[in-house]
Design an enzyme around this catalytic site. Structure first.
Site, PDB file in Angstrom:
ATOM      1  N   VAL A  49       0.823  -1.203   0.000  1.00 16.14           N
ATOM      2  CA  VAL A  49       0.000   0.000   0.000  1.00 16.14           C
ATOM      3  C   VAL A  49       0.864   1.264   0.000  1.00 16.14           C
ATOM      4  O   VAL A  49       0.631   2.191  -0.766  1.00 16.14           O
ATOM      5  CB  VAL A  49      -0.951   0.003   1.213  1.00 16.14           C
ATOM      6  CG1 VAL A  49      -1.690   1.326   1.299  1.00 16.14           C
ATOM      7  CG2 VAL A  49      -1.937  -1.142   1.085  1.00 16.14           C
ATOM      8  N   ALA A  61       2.564   1.692  -3.310  1.00 12.21           N
ATOM      9  CA  ALA A  61       1.574   1.869  -4.368  1.00 12.21           C
ATOM     10  C   ALA A  61       1.044   3.288  -4.393  1.00 12.21           C
ATOM     11  O   ALA A  61       0.902   3.896  -5.445  1.00 12.21           O
ATOM     12  CB  ALA A  61       0.421   0.902  -4.154  1.00 12.21           C
ATOM     13  N   CYS A  62       0.741   3.816  -3.220  1.00  8.67           N
ATOM     14  CA  CYS A  62       0.183   5.154  -3.177  1.00  8.67           C
ATOM     15  C   CYS A  62       1.274   6.189  -3.408  1.00  8.67           C
ATOM     16  O   CYS A  62       1.014   7.390  -3.375  1.00  8.67           O
ATOM     17  CB  CYS A  62      -0.500   5.398  -1.848  1.00  8.67           C
ATOM     18  SG  CYS A  62      -1.790   4.187  -1.557  1.00  8.67           S
ATOM     19  N   GLY A  63       2.489   5.720  -3.596  1.00 12.33           N
ATOM     20  CA  GLY A  63       3.565   6.652  -3.854  1.00 12.33           C
ATOM     21  C   GLY A  63       3.984   7.349  -2.574  1.00 12.33           C
ATOM     22  O   GLY A  63       4.855   8.193  -2.573  1.00 12.33           O
ATOM     23  N   LYS A  64       3.385   6.953  -1.476  1.00  6.40           N
ATOM     24  CA  LYS A  64       3.697   7.608  -0.217  1.00  6.40           C
ATOM     25  C   LYS A  64       5.093   7.224   0.268  1.00  6.40           C
ATOM     26  O   LYS A  64       5.619   7.819   1.167  1.00  6.40           O
ATOM     27  CB  LYS A  64       2.655   7.232   0.841  1.00  6.40           C
ATOM     28  CG  LYS A  64       1.268   7.775   0.538  1.00  6.40           C
ATOM     29  CD  LYS A  64       1.141   9.226   0.928  1.00  6.40           C
ATOM     30  CE  LYS A  64      -0.147   9.860   0.432  1.00  6.40           C
ATOM     31  NZ  LYS A  64      -1.329   9.048   0.681  1.00  6.40           N
TER      32      LYS A  64
END
Lengths: 264, 264
Positions: free
Chosen positions: B105, B108-111
């Site tokens: 996650v 994926a969220c680029g976080k």
């Protein structure tokens, strides 16, 4: 208040020399987080130099196969203040959701940079058969000029650069904090301005690893040049994919690792 | 058959000089995919120099907060042939599943590299208050030696290096294809061999961006040194986190960007 032009800024530092400490100024690069939204969905946040965000975005989306041509892009709107880029592409919501999910799974499983993905990606690519011919002497002088083309690097010693060139003709040049971003900016700029890349070379200030080689090969660029030496995996891939790989350009000489037929 | 020692190999290249093309040999670095499995679950594949994989693995897991101490590691078993590392840690299956999911996650969220995560990470870290004092002249000579410490770089011009040092004492040194990996190897080596890092500095051959600064700061290293200049975000974080950031070490001089009280 730091003095800034948006890409670099001057800050006060303590400089140590043989004479001891003194107050001095240093120019440092500004690192900006930029979040790309595609049709309203958050896709990724890149840490980059906040310039040419539309090119970086187009190049990133092209590299990641989110888009395959310029015509699929409806709009790319960077907001430099907020650090966001809003992209509209001609794809339905299901595609975007799937994209975000795939990015999630691919990166998560580590397959984003795995050998299997490298092999799979390479297997899907046609061999590059572009017939271009560049003179070694031209590449050697181009790389010498390339070293001094970045005004930002001159000031900050903190950026990577990439150049799209044809022989000695410098076509598109960009800086960024990361070597991947610099190449994405150059390729995205070419995409958005309808500049063909299959008759040109990409020059990178960074090292050529498998990931960089694949990024350039996927877009049909036949010649990749770096001042540094490539890794063995990059050489293997260049060999299989018909890419002419040039490196170790220095002191009036250069090495051609693969497909030297494009060099005269 | 290429001649290899496992980390670099000699290949035949076409060398172009003012006298035209000639056959030559080049030494290039071997880029190896390495997949880390934690308690049997695939976590990530890194592209790296296939040496010191146990250190890279320990450093990566420590950096990513999968482990917080050496005692949590039951075993790290690299298989250089297969490109895998099997790790056993004293955590239950739920933790591992959660870890793989979180990695998924977050990335994926680029976080993983977003401003918000950088800020959140920084906010959670205590200020580094380690009282160490290094001589500027020592750092300057150390960096000069550091430039020539990598035999692989000497041969291939294709690796990054990192060094853990105390004054002029060189404690742990590693090479890798990536600057992040080189630092992870050094920190992982320190973790596995019980070498404290809070009284030492890390020297990196790479540029200091926010991600590198955080990697080193999270482990309590008080001083970070690079020949290059840092980004503004790295300087901001170093300022907030009490890290002494040194850069632009060249020609007998160096800049101290933050917390110069540790430099004499």
């Amino acid at each position: 208040v730091p003095k800034t032009n948006g890409y670099h800024k001057k800050i006060d530092v303590t400089k140590y020399t043989a004479n001891g400490p003194e107050s001095a100024e240093a120019s440092i690069i500004i690192e900006s987080p930029m979040t790309i939204f595609v049709n309203g969905e958050e896709l990724v946040t890149l840490l980059c130099l906040g310039r040419g965000l539309e090119y970086l975005t187009a190049g990133f989306l092209w590299s990641e196969n989110v888009i395959s041509s310029k015509s699929e892009i409806d709009s790319i709107v960077p907001d430099y203040g907020r650090g966001t880029v809003q992209v509209k592409i001609a794809k339905d919501n299901a595609f975007i959701k799937d994209l975000v999910f795939k990015r999630l799974v691919t990166t998560a499983c580590g397959k984003g940079s795995s050998f299997y993905t490298i092999d799979e990606t390479a297997a899907k690519l046609p061999e590059n058969t572009a017939e271009v011919l560049f003179y070694a002497a031209d590449i050697i002088s181009l790389v010498a000029e390339f070293e001094n083309m970045s005004e930002l690097h001159e000031k900050t010693r903190g950026v990577h650069s990439a150049l799209l060139a044809r022989g000695r003709e410098k076509v598109i040049f960009h800086d960024d904090i990361g070597r991947h971003n610099a190449i994405d900016k150059v390729l995205g700029h070419a995409l958005l301005t309808d500049v063909p890349v299959s008759d040109k070379m990409v020059v990178s200030s960074g090292r050529i690893s498998s990931e960089v080689l694949l990024k350039v090969a996927k877009k049909g660029v036949p010649v990749l040049v770096s001042r540094a030496q490539p890794t063995d995996l990059a050489v293997d891939l260049a060999d299989r994919l018909g890419i002419t790989l040039v490196g170790f350009v220095r002191n009036g000489a250069m090495n051609v690792y693969t497909h030297p037929h494009r060099i005269s």
